[in-house]
Scaffold this motif. Sequence first.
Motif, PDB file in Angstrom:
ATOM      1  N   ASP A 178       0.879  -1.152  -0.038  1.00  0.00           N
ATOM      2  CA  ASP A 178       0.039  -0.029  -0.019  1.00  0.00           C
ATOM      3  C   ASP A 178       0.900   1.187  -0.032  1.00  0.00           C
ATOM      4  O   ASP A 178       1.616   1.334   0.834  1.00  0.00           O
ATOM      5  CB  ASP A 178      -0.937  -0.103   1.341  1.00  0.00           C
ATOM      6  CG  ASP A 178      -1.723   1.175   1.433  1.00  0.00           C
ATOM      7  OD1 ASP A 178      -2.036   1.840   2.274  1.00  0.00           O
ATOM      8  OD2 ASP A 178      -2.018   1.838   0.270  1.00  0.00           O
ATOM      9  N   GLN A 179       0.668   1.998  -1.141  1.00  0.00           N
ATOM     10  CA  GLN A 179       1.468   3.319  -1.195  1.00  0.00           C
ATOM     11  C   GLN A 179       0.990   4.397  -0.395  1.00  0.00           C
ATOM     12  O   GLN A 179      -0.188   4.690  -0.754  1.00  0.00           O
ATOM     13  CB  GLN A 179       1.512   3.534  -2.738  1.00  0.00           C
ATOM     14  CG  GLN A 179       2.914   3.380  -3.368  1.00  0.00           C
ATOM     15  CD  GLN A 179       3.097   4.071  -4.644  1.00  0.00           C
ATOM     16  OE1 GLN A 179       2.175   3.730  -5.515  1.00  0.00           O
ATOM     17  NE2 GLN A 179       4.173   4.826  -4.749  1.00  0.00           N
ATOM     18  N   GLN A 180       1.792   4.854   0.660  1.00  0.00           N
ATOM     19  CA  GLN A 180       1.198   5.985   1.466  1.00  0.00           C
ATOM     20  C   GLN A 180       1.489   7.343   0.830  1.00  0.00           C
ATOM     21  O   GLN A 180       0.665   8.206   1.166  1.00  0.00           O
ATOM     22  CB  GLN A 180       1.743   5.748   3.136  1.00  0.00           C
ATOM     23  CG  GLN A 180       1.469   4.636   3.530  1.00  0.00           C
ATOM     24  CD  GLN A 180       2.205   4.375   4.816  1.00  0.00           C
ATOM     25  OE1 GLN A 180       1.549   5.314   5.672  1.00  0.00           O
ATOM     26  NE2 GLN A 180       3.026   3.778   5.180  1.00  0.00           N
ATOM     27  N   VAL A 181       2.472   7.203  -0.026  1.00  0.00           N
ATOM     28  CA  VAL A 181       2.890   8.645  -0.720  1.00  0.00           C
ATOM     29  C   VAL A 181       2.902   7.984  -2.242  1.00  0.00           C
ATOM     30  O   VAL A 181       3.410   7.448  -2.571  1.00  0.00           O
ATOM     31  CB  VAL A 181       4.258   9.291  -0.400  1.00  0.00           C
ATOM     32  CG1 VAL A 181       4.731  10.315  -1.201  1.00  0.00           C
ATOM     33  CG2 VAL A 181       4.112   9.301   1.068  1.00  0.00           C
ATOM     34  N   LYS A 182       1.992   9.011  -3.144  1.00  0.00           N
ATOM     35  CA  LYS A 182       1.880   8.900  -4.292  1.00  0.00           C
ATOM     36  C   LYS A 182       2.134   9.802  -5.493  1.00  0.00           C
ATOM     37  O   LYS A 182       1.769  11.145  -5.084  1.00  0.00           O
ATOM     38  CB  LYS A 182       0.377   8.264  -4.749  1.00  0.00           C
ATOM     39  CG  LYS A 182      -0.319   7.167  -3.794  1.00  0.00           C
ATOM     40  CD  LYS A 182      -1.615   6.644  -4.154  1.00  0.00           C
ATOM     41  CE  LYS A 182      -1.822   5.691  -3.401  1.00  0.00           C
ATOM     42  NZ  LYS A 182      -3.310   5.137  -3.583  1.00  0.00           N
ATOM     43  N   GLN A 183       2.769   9.806  -6.374  1.00  0.00           N
ATOM     44  CA  GLN A 183       3.048  10.613  -7.310  1.00  0.00           C
ATOM     45  C   GLN A 183       2.755   9.832  -8.531  1.00  0.00           C
ATOM     46  O   GLN A 183       3.202   9.095  -9.360  1.00  0.00           O
ATOM     47  CB  GLN A 183       4.711  10.968  -7.350  1.00  0.00           C
ATOM     48  CG  GLN A 183       5.129  11.829  -6.335  1.00  0.00           C
ATOM     49  CD  GLN A 183       6.628  12.012  -6.212  1.00  0.00           C
ATOM     50  OE1 GLN A 183       7.512  11.439  -5.556  1.00  0.00           O
ATOM     51  NE2 GLN A 183       7.011  12.999  -6.932  1.00  0.00           N
ATOM     52  N   ASN A 184       1.346  10.322  -8.871  1.00  0.00           N
ATOM     53  CA  ASN A 184       0.571   9.784 -10.129  1.00  0.00           C
ATOM     54  C   ASN A 184       1.426  10.050 -11.384  1.00  0.00           C
ATOM     55  O   ASN A 184       0.874   9.370 -12.396  1.00  0.00           O
ATOM     56  CB  ASN A 184      -0.722   9.956 -10.018  1.00  0.00           C
ATOM     57  CG  ASN A 184      -1.420   9.384  -8.753  1.00  0.00           C
ATOM     58  OD1 ASN A 184      -0.959   8.317  -8.410  1.00  0.00           O
ATOM     59  ND2 ASN A 184      -2.514  10.171  -7.922  1.00  0.00           N
ATOM     60  N   SER A 185       1.910  11.113 -11.517  1.00  0.00           N
ATOM     61  CA  SER A 185       2.508  11.548 -12.858  1.00  0.00           C
ATOM     62  C   SER A 185       3.964  11.020 -12.931  1.00  0.00           C
ATOM     63  O   SER A 185       4.695  11.542 -12.324  1.00  0.00           O
ATOM     64  CB  SER A 185       2.546  13.115 -13.234  1.00  0.00           C
ATOM     65  OG  SER A 185       1.065  13.385 -13.351  1.00  0.00           O
ATOM     66  N   PRO A 186       4.231   9.946 -13.803  1.00  0.00           N
ATOM     67  CA  PRO A 186       5.761   9.332 -13.661  1.00  0.00           C
ATOM     68  C   PRO A 186       6.368  10.402 -14.585  1.00  0.00           C
ATOM     69  O   PRO A 186       7.889  10.552 -14.302  1.00  0.00           O
ATOM     70  CB  PRO A 186       5.553   8.222 -14.567  1.00  0.00           C
ATOM     71  CG  PRO A 186       4.383   8.147 -14.954  1.00  0.00           C
ATOM     72  CD  PRO A 186       3.327   8.837 -14.507  1.00  0.00           C
ATOM     73  N   SER A 187       5.972  11.326 -15.424  1.00  0.00           N
ATOM     74  CA  SER A 187       6.719  12.270 -16.114  1.00  0.00           C
ATOM     75  C   SER A 187       6.055  13.516 -16.375  1.00  0.00           C
ATOM     76  O   SER A 187       4.586  13.591 -16.486  1.00  0.00           O
ATOM     77  CB  SER A 187       7.188  11.593 -17.439  1.00  0.00           C
ATOM     78  OG  SER A 187       6.146  11.464 -18.130  1.00  0.00           O
TER      79      SER A 187
END
Lengths: 114, 112
Positions: A1-10
């Motif tokens: 379970d990802q607690q910190v998400k950066q949804n844009s890889p680029s």
Amino acid sequence: DQQVKQNSPSLSVQEGRISILNCDYTNSMFDYFLWYKKYPAEGPTFLISISSIKDKNEDGRFTVFLNKSAKHLSLHIVPSQPGDSAVYFCAACYSGGSNYKLTFGKGTLLTVNP
Amino acid sequence: SQTIHQWPATLVQPVGSPLSLECTVEGTSNPNLYWYRQAAGRGLQLLFYSVGIGQISSEVPQNLSASRPQDRQFILSSKKLLLSDSGFYLCAWSPVLGGGQYFGPGTRLTVT
């Protein structure tokens, strides 16, 4: 379970324009947030941080915004420069413990085009 | 000012061989110390952290281990490397009262 998400890889931006990097978190215990910049084959470099008692922190061209109710933070870079091209990591921690463990997102690769 | 060193910068090791990566910090006392691995597409994964000499906490089960024989020295080890241990290993420190972590230059490990 990802607690910190950066949804844009680029993200790709023109030089001189604004770069906006987004980050979401799920753990409501997190109260301190950081942004790091990383070039290939180097260690991450600390850029800017924000405590949960604030909603904005500014340092030169870099501004971090925190929306606690949405559990969302963003990094604004204005104006963007080609040298800003790097991977940007969002990180969060709970400052009430003694270990100050950081939980990182997977990063967003920013490319600033001349 | 504080500085953090890691060595070696790059390492190529065969499967089954041992590993020792070293990290030292200068200019501060009693720092918190951390080992991370950056594998392709997986961001920064915390492996171990230490809040004092001889105190090691492991975050993920694996065939790696860590030791802190001195206040400003942190060592990452393995008795037998696996192919999956390849990656970019980063050491970091933070002041005892927090405020963020500061990273070393990293070690690129390739297990062949």
